[in-house]
Scaffold this motif. Structure first.
Motif, mmCIF file in Angstrom:
data_model
loop_
_atom_site.group_PDB
_atom_site.id
_atom_site.type_symbol
_atom_site.label_atom_id
_atom_site.label_comp_id
_atom_site.label_asym_id
_atom_site.label_seq_id
_atom_site.Cartn_x
_atom_site.Cartn_y
_atom_site.Cartn_z
ATOM 1 N N ARG A 245 0.834 -1.200 0.000
ATOM 2 C CA ARG A 245 0.000 0.000 0.000
ATOM 3 C C ARG A 245 0.871 1.253 0.000
ATOM 4 O O ARG A 245 0.569 2.235 -0.662
ATOM 5 C CB ARG A 245 -0.932 0.000 1.216
ATOM 6 N N TYR A 246 1.942 1.214 0.748
ATOM 7 C CA TYR A 246 2.845 2.364 0.801
ATOM 8 C C TYR A 246 3.352 2.709 -0.600
ATOM 9 O O TYR A 246 3.349 3.868 -1.017
ATOM 10 C CB TYR A 246 4.023 2.040 1.732
ATOM 11 N N LEU A 247 3.783 1.692 -1.328
ATOM 12 C CA LEU A 247 4.345 1.927 -2.660
ATOM 13 C C LEU A 247 3.297 2.499 -3.605
ATOM 14 O O LEU A 247 3.601 3.315 -4.476
ATOM 15 C CB LEU A 247 4.908 0.615 -3.223
ATOM 16 N N ASP A 248 2.060 2.079 -3.414
ATOM 17 C CA ASP A 248 0.978 2.565 -4.282
ATOM 18 C C ASP A 248 0.545 3.982 -3.930
ATOM 19 O O ASP A 248 0.144 4.746 -4.807
ATOM 20 C CB ASP A 248 -0.257 1.655 -4.139
ATOM 21 N N GLU A 249 0.586 4.331 -2.649
ATOM 22 C CA GLU A 249 -0.166 5.502 -2.210
ATOM 23 C C GLU A 249 0.668 6.648 -1.642
ATOM 24 O O GLU A 249 0.135 7.717 -1.378
ATOM 25 C CB GLU A 249 -1.212 5.067 -1.171
ATOM 26 N N VAL A 250 1.948 6.416 -1.428
ATOM 27 C CA VAL A 250 2.772 7.481 -0.849
ATOM 28 C C VAL A 250 3.763 7.978 -1.902
ATOM 29 O O VAL A 250 4.441 7.180 -2.545
ATOM 30 C CB VAL A 250 3.535 6.972 0.389
ATOM 31 N N ASP A 251 3.805 9.286 -2.086
ATOM 32 C CA ASP A 251 4.797 9.859 -2.999
ATOM 33 C C ASP A 251 5.515 11.022 -2.294
ATOM 34 O O ASP A 251 5.209 11.360 -1.146
ATOM 35 C CB ASP A 251 4.135 10.315 -4.300
ATOM 36 N N ALA A 252 6.458 11.615 -3.014
ATOM 37 C CA ALA A 252 7.285 12.668 -2.409
ATOM 38 C C ALA A 252 6.438 13.846 -1.927
ATOM 39 O O ALA A 252 6.732 14.441 -0.887
ATOM 40 C CB ALA A 252 8.340 13.133 -3.412
ATOM 41 N N ASP A 253 5.387 14.163 -2.666
ATOM 42 C CA ASP A 253 4.573 15.326 -2.286
ATOM 43 C C ASP A 253 3.954 15.157 -0.908
ATOM 44 O O ASP A 253 3.828 16.124 -0.148
ATOM 45 C CB ASP A 253 3.468 15.556 -3.325
ATOM 46 N N LEU A 254 3.553 13.931 -0.611
ATOM 47 C CA LEU A 254 2.928 13.683 0.691
ATOM 48 C C LEU A 254 3.929 13.874 1.833
ATOM 49 O O LEU A 254 3.555 14.138 2.978
ATOM 50 C CB LEU A 254 2.358 12.255 0.721
ATOM 51 N N LEU A 255 5.221 13.733 1.514
ATOM 52 C CA LEU A 255 6.258 13.799 2.550
ATOM 53 C C LEU A 255 6.874 15.191 2.680
ATOM 54 O O LEU A 255 7.642 15.450 3.600
ATOM 55 C CB LEU A 255 7.355 12.780 2.233
ATOM 56 N N ARG A 256 6.525 16.094 1.778
ATOM 57 C CA ARG A 256 7.121 17.418 1.776
ATOM 58 C C ARG A 256 6.554 18.299 2.888
ATOM 59 O O ARG A 256 5.435 18.083 3.357
ATOM 60 C CB ARG A 256 6.870 18.087 0.427
ATOM 61 N N ASP A 257 7.341 19.303 3.299
ATOM 62 C CA ASP A 257 6.875 20.327 4.248
ATOM 63 C C ASP A 257 6.424 19.731 5.578
ATOM 64 O O ASP A 257 5.412 20.138 6.144
ATOM 65 C CB ASP A 257 5.730 21.151 3.633
ATOM 66 N N ARG A 258 7.153 18.750 6.060
ATOM 67 C CA ARG A 258 6.823 18.150 7.351
ATOM 68 C C ARG A 258 7.925 18.425 8.376
ATOM 69 O O ARG A 258 8.057 17.730 9.364
ATOM 70 C CB ARG A 258 6.569 16.655 7.200
ATOM 71 N N GLY A 259 8.722 19.456 8.091
ATOM 72 C CA GLY A 259 9.685 19.912 9.091
ATOM 73 C C GLY A 259 10.940 19.069 9.205
ATOM 74 O O GLY A 259 11.623 19.104 10.224
ATOM 75 N N VAL A 260 11.253 18.315 8.162
ATOM 76 C CA VAL A 260 12.425 17.442 8.209
ATOM 77 C C VAL A 260 13.607 18.153 7.567
ATOM 78 O O VAL A 260 13.531 18.591 6.419
ATOM 79 C CB VAL A 260 12.143 16.125 7.458
ATOM 80 N N ASP A 261 14.695 18.277 8.323
ATOM 81 C CA ASP A 261 15.886 18.954 7.798
ATOM 82 C C ASP A 261 16.428 18.220 6.572
ATOM 83 O O ASP A 261 16.497 16.981 6.563
ATOM 84 C CB ASP A 261 16.989 18.995 8.868
#
Ligand SMILES: [Zn+2]
Length: 305
Positions: A245-261
């Motif tokens: 499910r992760y491979l199907d549904e998670v992309d870079a955009d979902l991970l952006r702007d979450r405060g990670v250096d």
């Protein structure tokens, strides 16, 4: 680390576990309801599902993995061996704390030769990210977000992790192992040098019997991404469909702007990151559709043959 050396370390072969594994993750069975219920924001640790586990333990998991962990712990105790999980489900913000602490030089990273290193202004963002990634997943991509994976230890002191690595890896060229130091958590308490007598019984027991309860090592050998993690165990009947499910549904955009250096370093080429660090696991832990990964280095892909 050579596979042979790892097997010597844990003292068993994987000849028995694999057929069990294949039947547990039969693709025709469909994903468990608890995995189907996770949204993409759960899969990246932004939201937290209902978690279970003994009241005294900080390592919480989805219900079935929690039950399987408890059964395994009881069986080990019946054999006179103490095993327990020191870390289970982690939120993105918990993973981000580990990550940003390393990025900002507040906690150390483990260099390729096993020594500990504090990141400074002299390191480029790309270099910092590269060093952190050897043992710390990019926040939002950790298997710990799914509630299916645990870090096992015999005691709270993290010296076991260092010992397992030291025993398992080829000796560093200097011949001098790194100082024992907690691998993940900056807020570590007192640390003690653990000996083989302290650490290996648990590891040997898990290697011999964890599969009976659905638990498998996924970072078993180096594949160019995450370094071997002999303490990280995954409940594959749930983790394989979670990864699908992760491979199907998670992309870079979902991970952006979450405060990670340093997130641009990873997210601007997320496909490469995914191939190396998310898919760089033992092949049996990959969903059927992801097994073909042509550019992976093909070091001992099938442990029992
Ligand atoms: Zn882990």
């Amino acid at each position: 680390m050579e596979r042979r050396d790892f097997l010597r370390l844990i003292g068993v072969t994987f000849a028995a576990p694999l057929p069990v594994l294949r039947s547990l993750v039969d693709p025709l069975r469909g994903a468990p309801a608890a995995i189907e219920a996770l949204t993409p924001l759960h899969l990246i640790g932004w939201r937290t599902p209902r978690l279970f586990g003994p009241r005294w333990s900080e390592a919480k998991l989805l219900r079935e993995p929690a039950d399987a962990l408890e059964s395994m712990t009881r069986a080990a105790r019946a054999d006179g061996v103490d095993v327990w999980a020191r870390s289970g489900h982690r939120t993105l913000s918990q993973q981000r704390y580990l990550w940003n602490s390393k990025y900002r030089g507040l906690s150390t990273v483990r260099a390729d030769d096993g020594s500990r290193l504090t990141l400074t202004r002299d390191h480029s963002a790309a270099e910092k990210v590269r060093l952190i990634l050897s043992y710390t997943a990019f926040p939002g991509t950790s298997r710990h977000h799914w509630g299916t994976d645990v870090d096992m230890a015999q005691t709270f002191a993290d010296g076991c992790a260092d010992l397992l690595l030291r025993e398992g890896l080829e000796p560093a060229s200097s011949g001098e192992p790194g100082e024992p130091d907690p691998g993940g958590e900056p807020a570590a308490g007192q640390k003690a040098e653990r000996g083989a007598d302290d650490c290996l019984p648990a590891q040997r027991w898990l290697a011999a019997r964890a599969h009976e309860f659905g638990w498998y090592l996924v970072y078993d050998v180096a594949r160019g991404g995450v370094q071997p993690e002999p303490w990280h165990w995954s409940y594959l009947p749930y983790a394989v469909p979670a990864l699908a499910r992760y491979l199907d549904e998670v992309d870079a955009d979902l991970l952006r702007d979450r405060g990670v250096d340093g997130d641009d370093v990873v997210l601007d080429d997320f496909a490469s990151y995914r191939d190396r660090f998310i898919l760089g696991i033992r092949p049996e832990a990959l969903p059927g559709s992801a097994v073909v990964a042509p550019e992976e280095p093909s070091t001992s892909p099938v442990p029992d043959s």
